[in-house]
Design a protein around this motif. Structure first.
Motif, PDB file in Angstrom:
ATOM      1  N   SER A   1      15.744  41.612   6.428  1.00 39.52           N
ATOM      2  CA  SER A   1      15.994  40.373   7.170  1.00 39.52           C
ATOM      3  C   SER A   1      17.441  39.972   6.923  1.00 39.52           C
ATOM      4  N   TYR A   2      18.186  39.792   7.999  1.00 39.72           N
ATOM      5  CA  TYR A   2      19.611  39.466   7.884  1.00 39.72           C
ATOM      6  C   TYR A   2      20.078  38.878   9.212  1.00 39.72           C
ATOM      7  N   ARG A   3      21.303  38.420   9.235  1.00 35.52           N
ATOM      8  CA  ARG A   3      21.831  37.826  10.465  1.00 35.52           C
ATOM      9  C   ARG A   3      22.855  38.758  11.116  1.00 35.52           C
ATOM     10  N   LYS A   4      22.693  38.917  12.408  1.00 37.41           N
ATOM     11  CA  LYS A   4      23.633  39.702  13.196  1.00 37.41           C
ATOM     12  C   LYS A   4      24.082  38.845  14.362  1.00 37.41           C
ATOM     13  N   ASP A   5      25.380  38.602  14.418  1.00 37.82           N
ATOM     14  CA  ASP A   5      25.932  37.692  15.427  1.00 37.82           C
ATOM     15  C   ASP A   5      25.259  36.327  15.349  1.00 37.82           C
ATOM     16  N   GLY A   6      24.955  35.915  14.119  1.00 33.78           N
ATOM     17  CA  GLY A   6      24.360  34.605  13.872  1.00 33.78           C
ATOM     18  C   GLY A   6      22.863  34.521  14.099  1.00 33.78           C
ATOM     19  N   LYS A   7      22.258  35.628  14.550  1.00 28.92           N
ATOM     20  CA  LYS A   7      20.833  35.628  14.853  1.00 28.92           C
ATOM     21  C   LYS A   7      20.053  36.385  13.784  1.00 28.92           C
ATOM     22  N   LEU A   8      18.932  35.808  13.357  1.00 24.09           N
ATOM     23  CA  LEU A   8      18.079  36.428  12.351  1.00 24.09           C
ATOM     24  C   LEU A   8      17.406  37.669  12.931  1.00 24.09           C
TER      25      LEU A   8
ATOM     26  N   ASP B   1       3.442  29.847   5.265  1.00 23.69           N
ATOM     27  CA  ASP B   1       2.109  30.447   5.143  1.00 23.69           C
ATOM     28  C   ASP B   1       2.154  31.800   4.441  1.00 23.69           C
ATOM     29  N   VAL B   2       3.229  32.522   4.663  1.00 20.84           N
ATOM     30  CA  VAL B   2       3.322  33.887   4.149  1.00 20.84           C
ATOM     31  C   VAL B   2       4.773  34.226   3.842  1.00 20.84           C
ATOM     32  N   VAL B   3       4.978  35.120   2.885  1.00 23.64           N
ATOM     33  CA  VAL B   3       6.327  35.603   2.548  1.00 23.64           C
ATOM     34  C   VAL B   3       6.435  37.065   2.957  1.00 23.64           C
ATOM     35  N   LEU B   4       7.447  37.370   3.772  1.00 23.54           N
ATOM     36  CA  LEU B   4       7.764  38.752   4.136  1.00 23.54           C
ATOM     37  C   LEU B   4       9.190  38.997   3.654  1.00 23.54           C
ATOM     38  N   ASN B   5       9.316  39.546   2.454  1.00 23.86           N
ATOM     39  CA  ASN B   5      10.655  39.681   1.882  1.00 23.86           C
ATOM     40  C   ASN B   5      10.738  40.846   0.902  1.00 23.86           C
ATOM     41  N   ASN B   6      10.178  41.994   1.311  1.00 19.97           N
ATOM     42  CA  ASN B   6      10.244  43.175   0.460  1.00 19.97           C
ATOM     43  C   ASN B   6       9.689  42.886  -0.934  1.00 19.97           C
ATOM     44  N   VAL B   7       8.585  42.149  -0.994  1.00 21.96           N
ATOM     45  CA  VAL B   7       7.978  41.775  -2.276  1.00 21.96           C
ATOM     46  C   VAL B   7       7.001  42.870  -2.728  1.00 21.96           C
ATOM     47  N   THR B   8       7.250  43.420  -3.903  1.00 20.05           N
ATOM     48  CA  THR B   8       6.406  44.483  -4.430  1.00 20.05           C
ATOM     49  C   THR B   8       5.064  43.943  -4.920  1.00 20.05           C
ATOM     50  N   ILE B   9       4.020  44.696  -4.630  1.00 16.45           N
ATOM     51  CA  ILE B   9       2.678  44.342  -5.084  1.00 16.45           C
ATOM     52  C   ILE B   9       2.548  44.738  -6.556  1.00 16.45           C
ATOM     53  N   THR B  10       2.418  43.749  -7.424  1.00 13.30           N
ATOM     54  CA  THR B  10       2.279  44.013  -8.853  1.00 13.30           C
ATOM     55  C   THR B  10       1.021  43.327  -9.396  1.00 13.30           C
ATOM     56  N   LYS B  11       0.553  43.808 -10.506  1.00  6.06           N
ATOM     57  CA  LYS B  11      -0.632  43.241 -11.152  1.00  6.06           C
ATOM     58  C   LYS B  11      -0.397  41.775 -11.502  1.00  6.06           C
ATOM     59  N   GLU B  12       0.783  41.474 -12.002  1.00  2.46           N
ATOM     60  CA  GLU B  12       1.115  40.109 -12.413  1.00  2.46           C
ATOM     61  C   GLU B  12       1.106  39.155 -11.220  1.00  2.46           C
ATOM     62  N   ARG B  13       1.678  39.574 -10.118  1.00  4.11           N
ATOM     63  CA  ARG B  13       1.719  38.723  -8.927  1.00  4.11           C
ATOM     64  C   ARG B  13       0.336  38.561  -8.311  1.00  4.11           C
ATOM     65  N   LYS B  14      -0.487  39.603  -8.373  1.00  2.20           N
ATOM     66  CA  LYS B  14      -1.831  39.541  -7.805  1.00  2.20           C
ATOM     67  C   LYS B  14      -2.734  38.563  -8.564  1.00  2.20           C
TER      68      LYS B  14
END
Length: 270
Positions: A61-68, A107-120
């Motif tokens: 997720s990044y901005r290109k020409d100001g657009k996400l 509602d949800v996070v989409l940010n390359n978040v790794t599934i780990t035991k601690e987070r679960k």
């Protein structure tokens, strides 16, 4: 008299069945299990799926020409579409991103978040939509090509990220970095011996920047690729099921693979 007796038995039978059902129901449906259905109803009423992400991490997720834009931006739009909703993005810095779920910021996070035991233990994850290979990035000419060699070395990684956890695991000294470009600058300025990140981020960076003085080594033989999933609040079990169903559809239709090739240049979804 016989008919009246049969009627009495029938009424008694109905009352008995009703009593039995009412007696069993509370044992199987708890208050916590009722909550996700309410959450889904609220999402449908507002008509949007609010998504938290950084917006500064290509190719996700990044901005290109100001657009996400980016892999997870397009994925978020497709997920929302499959769920009959409209995607709404809330760019947030990493250090407060996950905590935003606790406050209902999205509602949800989409940010390359790794599934780990601690987070679960604290949150819910969707099925994996990315399998991210770790990369050790260094200056060309260095003999630093393995994670087992970074002990005692200064390695750039984002605070609280999985990259930082890997660096600590192999006993490196973590040099805090706010984003991928900063990590590479730290290497170029000799303020860090190397950086740990993903191969996909490296490929995306190479599309628009010169990397003639740097190299990236895939270290999957030492660390398995990280499984990346959508992150949600513990209470949102119904949302988790909806996201998984949408992901299954996108994978089956080939759309997930298509998005990956568009932004990464290859298939990182398996």
């Amino acid at each position: 008299m016989k008919k009246t007796f049969k009627n009495i038995l029938a009424v008694a039978g109905v009352l008995g069945l009703t009593f039995a059902l009412n007696a069993v129901k509370p044992q199987h449906i708890s208050a916590a299990e009722k909550l996700p259905a309410q959450t889904t109803k609220e999402l449908k009423e507002k008509g949007t799926l609010t998504i938290g992400l950084e917006g500064t991490f290509a190719p996700y997720s990044y901005r290109k020409d100001g657009k996400l834009t980016g892999f997870e931006v397009e994925l978020g739009k497709q997920l929302a579409k499959e769920m009959g909703l409209k995607a709404k993005f809330v760019p947030t810095k990493w250090d407060g991103l996950i905590a935003g779920l606790d406050t209902g910021k999205y509602d949800v996070v989409l940010n390359n978040v790794t599934i780990t035991k601690e987070r679960k233990e604290k949150y819910l994850f969707s099925k994996p939509y990315i399998y991210s290979h770790f990369a050790l990035i260094t200056k060309k000419g260095t003999d630093l090509t393995k994670l087992k060699q970074i002990k005692g070395q200064k390695i750039a990684a984002g605070t609280g990220t999985d990259n930082a956890l890997i660096a600590k695991k192999y006993k490196a000294t973590v040099v805090p970095s706010s984003d991928f470009t900063t990590s590479l600058d730290l290497i170029k300025q000799d303020r860090a011996k190397g950086a740990i990140n993903s191969m996909s981020a490296w490929y995306a960076y190479k599309k628009d920047h010169s990397t003639k003085d740097l190299k990236a080594t895939d270290v999957s033989k030492e660390e398995d690729p990280a499984k990346i999933g959508a992150l949600m609040s513990k209470k949102d079990k119904a949302l988790q099921k909806s996201v998984d169903k949408a992901l299954d559809k996108l994978r089956k239709d080939g759309k997930l693979k298509e998005i990956s090739k568009k932004y990464v240049g290859g298939d990182i979804t398996k």
